[in-house]
Structure formats: C-alpha cells, structure tokens
Write an enzyme that holds these catalytic residues in place. Structure first.
Site, PDB file in Angstrom:
ATOM      1  N   ARG A 230      43.403  36.252  38.895  1.00  0.00           N
ATOM      2  CA  ARG A 230      43.395  35.860  37.487  1.00  0.00           C
ATOM      3  C   ARG A 230      44.516  34.857  37.260  1.00  0.00           C
ATOM      4  O   ARG A 230      45.618  35.014  37.803  1.00  0.00           O
ATOM      5  CB  ARG A 230      43.576  37.077  36.569  1.00  0.00           C
ATOM      6  CG  ARG A 230      42.325  37.905  36.379  1.00  0.00           C
ATOM      7  CD  ARG A 230      41.242  37.145  35.594  1.00  0.00           C
ATOM      8  NE  ARG A 230      40.013  37.914  35.440  1.00  0.00           N
ATOM      9  CZ  ARG A 230      38.929  37.812  36.209  1.00  0.00           C
ATOM     10  NH1 ARG A 230      38.928  36.971  37.221  1.00  0.00           N
ATOM     11  NH2 ARG A 230      37.861  38.540  35.964  1.00  0.00           N
ATOM     12  N   GLU A 259      41.705  29.209  30.760  1.00  0.00           N
ATOM     13  CA  GLU A 259      40.472  28.501  31.181  1.00  0.00           C
ATOM     14  C   GLU A 259      39.601  28.124  29.990  1.00  0.00           C
ATOM     15  O   GLU A 259      39.498  28.918  29.053  1.00  0.00           O
ATOM     16  CB  GLU A 259      39.669  29.401  32.131  1.00  0.00           C
ATOM     17  CG  GLU A 259      40.394  29.631  33.416  1.00  0.00           C
ATOM     18  CD  GLU A 259      39.673  30.620  34.332  1.00  0.00           C
ATOM     19  OE1 GLU A 259      38.503  30.943  34.073  1.00  0.00           O
ATOM     20  OE2 GLU A 259      40.307  31.053  35.295  1.00  0.00           O
ATOM     21  N   HIS A 277      36.795  28.171  38.884  1.00  0.00           N
ATOM     22  CA  HIS A 277      36.479  29.615  38.825  1.00  0.00           C
ATOM     23  C   HIS A 277      35.097  29.922  39.422  1.00  0.00           C
ATOM     24  O   HIS A 277      34.185  30.376  38.724  1.00  0.00           O
ATOM     25  CB  HIS A 277      36.574  30.137  37.386  1.00  0.00           C
ATOM     26  CG  HIS A 277      36.794  31.623  37.330  1.00  0.00           C
ATOM     27  ND1 HIS A 277      37.518  32.244  36.346  1.00  0.00           N
ATOM     28  CD2 HIS A 277      36.388  32.620  38.169  1.00  0.00           C
ATOM     29  CE1 HIS A 277      37.540  33.548  36.559  1.00  0.00           C
ATOM     30  NE2 HIS A 277      36.858  33.801  37.667  1.00  0.00           N
TER      31      HIS A 277
HETATM   32  P1  NAP Z   1      40.564  46.138  43.206  1.00  0.00           P
HETATM   33  O1  NAP Z   1      39.685  46.651  44.294  1.00  0.00           O
HETATM   34  O2  NAP Z   1      40.780  46.985  41.998  1.00  0.00           O
HETATM   35  O3  NAP Z   1      41.984  45.773  43.869  1.00  0.00           O
HETATM   36  C1  NAP Z   1      43.128  45.510  43.113  1.00  0.00           C
HETATM   37  C2  NAP Z   1      44.350  45.654  44.011  1.00  0.00           C
HETATM   38  O4  NAP Z   1      45.494  45.317  43.235  1.00  0.00           O
HETATM   39  C3  NAP Z   1      44.595  47.075  44.535  1.00  0.00           C
HETATM   40  O5  NAP Z   1      45.006  47.014  45.886  1.00  0.00           O
HETATM   41  C4  NAP Z   1      45.756  47.577  43.678  1.00  0.00           C
HETATM   42  O6  NAP Z   1      46.583  48.517  44.332  1.00  0.00           O
HETATM   43  C5  NAP Z   1      46.517  46.286  43.493  1.00  0.00           C
HETATM   44  N1  NAP Z   1      47.435  46.328  42.366  1.00  0.00           N
HETATM   45  C6  NAP Z   1      47.162  46.544  41.064  1.00  0.00           C
HETATM   46  N2  NAP Z   1      48.306  46.496  40.349  1.00  0.00           N
HETATM   47  C7  NAP Z   1      49.297  46.242  41.217  1.00  0.00           C
HETATM   48  C8  NAP Z   1      50.692  46.070  41.093  1.00  0.00           C
HETATM   49  N3  NAP Z   1      51.309  46.153  39.916  1.00  0.00           N
HETATM   50  N4  NAP Z   1      51.402  45.813  42.215  1.00  0.00           N
HETATM   51  C9  NAP Z   1      50.808  45.711  43.414  1.00  0.00           C
HETATM   52  N5  NAP Z   1      49.471  45.859  43.600  1.00  0.00           N
HETATM   53  C10 NAP Z   1      48.740  46.127  42.504  1.00  0.00           C
HETATM   54  O7  NAP Z   1      40.018  44.751  42.645  1.00  0.00           O
HETATM   55  P2  NAP Z   1      39.148  43.658  43.429  1.00  0.00           P
HETATM   56  O8  NAP Z   1      37.704  43.961  43.334  1.00  0.00           O
HETATM   57  O9  NAP Z   1      39.750  43.434  44.781  1.00  0.00           O
HETATM   58  O10 NAP Z   1      39.420  42.392  42.493  1.00  0.00           O
HETATM   59  C11 NAP Z   1      40.736  41.873  42.329  1.00  0.00           C
HETATM   60  C12 NAP Z   1      40.769  40.875  41.195  1.00  0.00           C
HETATM   61  O11 NAP Z   1      40.125  39.676  41.618  1.00  0.00           O
HETATM   62  C13 NAP Z   1      39.963  41.298  39.947  1.00  0.00           C
HETATM   63  O12 NAP Z   1      40.711  42.072  39.058  1.00  0.00           O
HETATM   64  C14 NAP Z   1      39.562  39.984  39.331  1.00  0.00           C
HETATM   65  O13 NAP Z   1      40.481  39.673  38.307  1.00  0.00           O
HETATM   66  C15 NAP Z   1      39.661  38.981  40.477  1.00  0.00           C
HETATM   67  N6  NAP Z   1      38.366  38.357  40.807  1.00  0.00           N
HETATM   68  C16 NAP Z   1      38.228  37.013  40.674  1.00  0.00           C
HETATM   69  C17 NAP Z   1      37.045  36.397  41.038  1.00  0.00           C
HETATM   70  C18 NAP Z   1      36.856  34.918  40.923  1.00  0.00           C
HETATM   71  O14 NAP Z   1      35.766  34.481  40.582  1.00  0.00           O
HETATM   72  N7  NAP Z   1      37.847  34.120  41.245  1.00  0.00           N
HETATM   73  C19 NAP Z   1      35.979  37.160  41.532  1.00  0.00           C
HETATM   74  C20 NAP Z   1      36.145  38.527  41.644  1.00  0.00           C
HETATM   75  C21 NAP Z   1      37.351  39.118  41.292  1.00  0.00           C
HETATM   76  P3  NAP Z   1      46.058  50.002  44.691  1.00  0.00           P
HETATM   77  O15 NAP Z   1      44.929  49.798  45.649  1.00  0.00           O
HETATM   78  O16 NAP Z   1      47.198  50.650  45.337  1.00  0.00           O
HETATM   79  O17 NAP Z   1      45.605  50.616  43.396  1.00  0.00           O
END
Ligand code: NAP
Length: 312
Positions: A230, A259, A277
């Site tokens: 993000r 954005e 994006h």
């Molecule tokens: P996810 O499976 O929920 O993974 C999030 C990770 O962030 C987890 O490892 C979590 O730790 C860690 N985290 C959260 N807060 C933290 C903090 N304060 N310090 C350190 N680590 C922290 O999410 P995902 O499916 O991988 O997606 C990640 C993000 O990518 C989404 O939230 C979205 O905003 C973005 N995204 C962007 C696109 C795009 O089009 N560019 C597409 C898809 C997703 P824990 O595992 O220990 O809880």
C-alpha cells in the site's frame, strides 16, 4: 426473492451472468458517489471509501464484499458497530502480485526503464562494456517486510536467484524458513542488512509511513526499494529525496499514497519504475477476485457464513 446489490461497474466484464442470478444489481462506476438506499450488499473497488456516512446512507446493508485483499478503504470499526460483515479476496491474487513484485525487483536491479528509454530515443550507439551496469542478484540479501501470503510467495521465488532471505513479521513462519532458509529478524536488522527491501504488510497505524527519511538513512547505500503493498507505507517526498541524493539505488512502486495522484517530486525522481497499481492484474486473478467477492455476497444473503471475512 431478489436482493438489491451494488456492484462496481468496472467488474461487469469479469463476471458471468450466472454468477449474478437472483441478485438485483445496480452497477456503480468508480467516479459515482456511493448512493443512499435500501441495498443489502456492496461490492466496491479499493478506490471507494466505505465509512460511517456511507454505512448510514445504506441502512439495510449486511455486507461489504471488497474486491481486494487489502481493506483499508473500509472503516471496519464502523461496519462492525452496524453489524455489517466485511469480506476481502485473499489467496487468489498472491501469485500474480508476487510475480509483479519480481518484475519490479528485476526492472530496478537491471535498469530496464533506462534501457528501454535509450533504445526508444534513438541515442543507443551499440554495445558498450560499461553501459547500464546493474546489480547482480546472486549473493545479495532480499528483505521482506511482512511475510504473509504475498511476502512468502515473493520469498519462495528468491533462492533460485541466489538471494539470501531475511524477513520481519509479527509471528515466525517455520515452514517458510524451512523451505527457503529465510531468517526472521528485527526491523532494524532488516533495514541494515538487505540489498533489496520489498514491502508486504497491510496499511495499519503501525505500518503507515514506516519508510521515511529516518528509515531510508538506516539502509545501505544503493538499496532497491519495492512496494506492491500500500502506498502510504512510504513517505513519497522522503523517497524522492533519497533517490535525488543518490542514497537509494532505485525504487519500484506499484502503489501510491494518494492514487492516482503521485507526488510530483517522486514522478520526477531518477531511477524509478512506476506502475499503475497492477499487482493482481492478470486475466485469471481479476476474474477470481470478482467471483469471490460475489460468492461472499451470495453466501451471506443465503444466511450462510461469509467465505472470506476479514475478521474470523
Ligand atoms: P497477509 O497474508 O495478511 O500478510 C501481511 C503480513 O504483514 C503478515 O506477515 C503480517 O505479520 C505482516 N504484518 C502486519 N503488520 C505488521 C507489522 N506492524 N510489522 C511487521 N509485520 C506486519 O496479506 P497479503 O495477502 O500478503 O497482502 C499484503 C498486502 O499487499 C495487502 O494488505 C494489500 O494491501 C497488498 N496488496 C497489493 C496488491 C497490488 O495490487 N499491488 C495486490 C494484493 C495485495 P503476521 O503474519 O505475523 O501477522
């Protein structure tokens, strides 16, 4: 009985008519405000803010089925207070977003944009031993900030490139460590040791602005920063300054704080690869995202539990 449902008009071509059976759909384009009325579910894009006012204007709403894995466009506290379920589209976009993260890593490391510009400009005079020299990946360190679904998928692609993987997450990931040799480290060590830093956390009060002038200065000179998570994780002006000063090696970004606006200084900064994006933008993934969002609507309206609620 048909249910009145609001669905982002931009999803129309990604959905089959059968997926909409039994739903009385009102299509809303991204530039239309969220209407007031008796709709029972809404499928918004991540560009649509669903907060207290929108929820108040939709008093019969039972579900916000966000068509994205991130849900920072929804006031989940206000939704919970009104007993409105919030769902997202996890898993189906993991591999596509990990691939795009790698596209940015490689584009930054091997100076792809500069090469394309040189060829297109007609100024290329032929092979030169010191032309557009980039970063060799083998033997370097990839740092993952966040190692959930997408962070791990990015990390799993790293060993064949000869990269060592470090990660920072709230909880350890033993299977990921076993499979990739990744090591969980504190944020300060991640900053100090990586040659490439990729961001994979959601936008939360703890992660917003985590890449600022202070953190940029704590990284090695020449680091590549990639953000497909993000935009507001990064202070864009600070990033632009680090690029102007030559401290940062390159930045590959798919997401921005405001954005589709991009900070003018960042737009003008050197050594950037700026994408609009498109992390999850493959035919298969976008269809699956739309399908899951609508499947959540159908489940909840049938009185079944949602398939992918943001909170279990
Ligand atoms: P996810 O499976 O929920 O993974 C999030 C990770 O962030 C987890 O490892 C979590 O730790 C860690 N985290 C959260 N807060 C933290 C903090 N304060 N310090 C350190 N680590 C922290 O999410 P995902 O499916 O991988 O997606 C990640 C993000 O990518 C989404 O939230 C979205 O905003 C973005 N995204 C962007 C696109 C795009 O089009 N560019 C597409 C898809 C997703 P824990 O595992 O220990 O809880």
């Amino acid at each position: 009985m048909t249910h009145r449902v609001l669905i982002a008009a931009e999803l129309k071509n990604l959905l089959e008519p059968a997926q909409l059976d039994g739903l009385d759909v009102t299509w809303i384009a991204a530039d239309q405000p969220t209407p007031k009325g008796d709709w029972v579910a809404i499928v918004p894009l991540l560009s649509r803010w669903i907060g207290g006012t929108e929820l108040k204007n939709l008093p019969r709403l039972r579900l916000v089925a966000n068509c994205a894995v991130g849900y920072n466009n929804v006031d989940v506290v206000a939704a919970e207070m009104r007993k409105v379920i919030v769902t997202n589209t996890p898993d189906v976009l993991t591999e596509a977003t990990a691939d795009l993260t790698w596209a940015l890593i490689l584009a930054c490391a091997r100076r792809l944009m500069e090469g394309v510009d040189l060829v297109r400009s007609g100024r290329w005079t032929g092979w030169h031993p010191e032309q557009l020299l980039g970063l060799e990946l083998r033997g370097r360190t990839l740092g993952l900030f966040g190692a959930g679904r997408i962070g791990q998928a990015v990390g799993r692609r790293a060993p064949p490139f000869g990269l060592r993987v470090l990660y920072t997450a709230r909880t350890p990931k033993p299977a990921f460590e076993r499979d990739t040799g990744a090591v969980r480290v504190e944020w300060s060590r991640l900053l100090a040791e990586c040659d490439i830093l990729t961001l994979h956390t959601p936008s939360t009060p703890e992660t917003k602005g985590i890449i600022d002038s202070g953190t940029l200065r704590r990284m090695k000179a020449g680091v590549i920063l990639v953000n497909t998570a993000r935009g507001d994780l990064v202070r864009e002006e600070a990033l632009a300054i680090a690029l102007e000063e030559g401290w940062l090696g390159a930045a590959g970004l798919d997401v921005y704080a405001d954005e589709p606006a991009i900070h003018p200084r960042l737009l003008a900064a050197p050594r950037t690869v700026l994408l609009p994006h498109i992390g999850s933008a493959t035919h298969e993934t976008r269809r699956k995202m739309a399908a899951i969002a609508v499947a959540n609507v159908r489940a909840v309206l049938k009185g079944e539990p949602p398939l992918t609620p943001v909170f279990r």
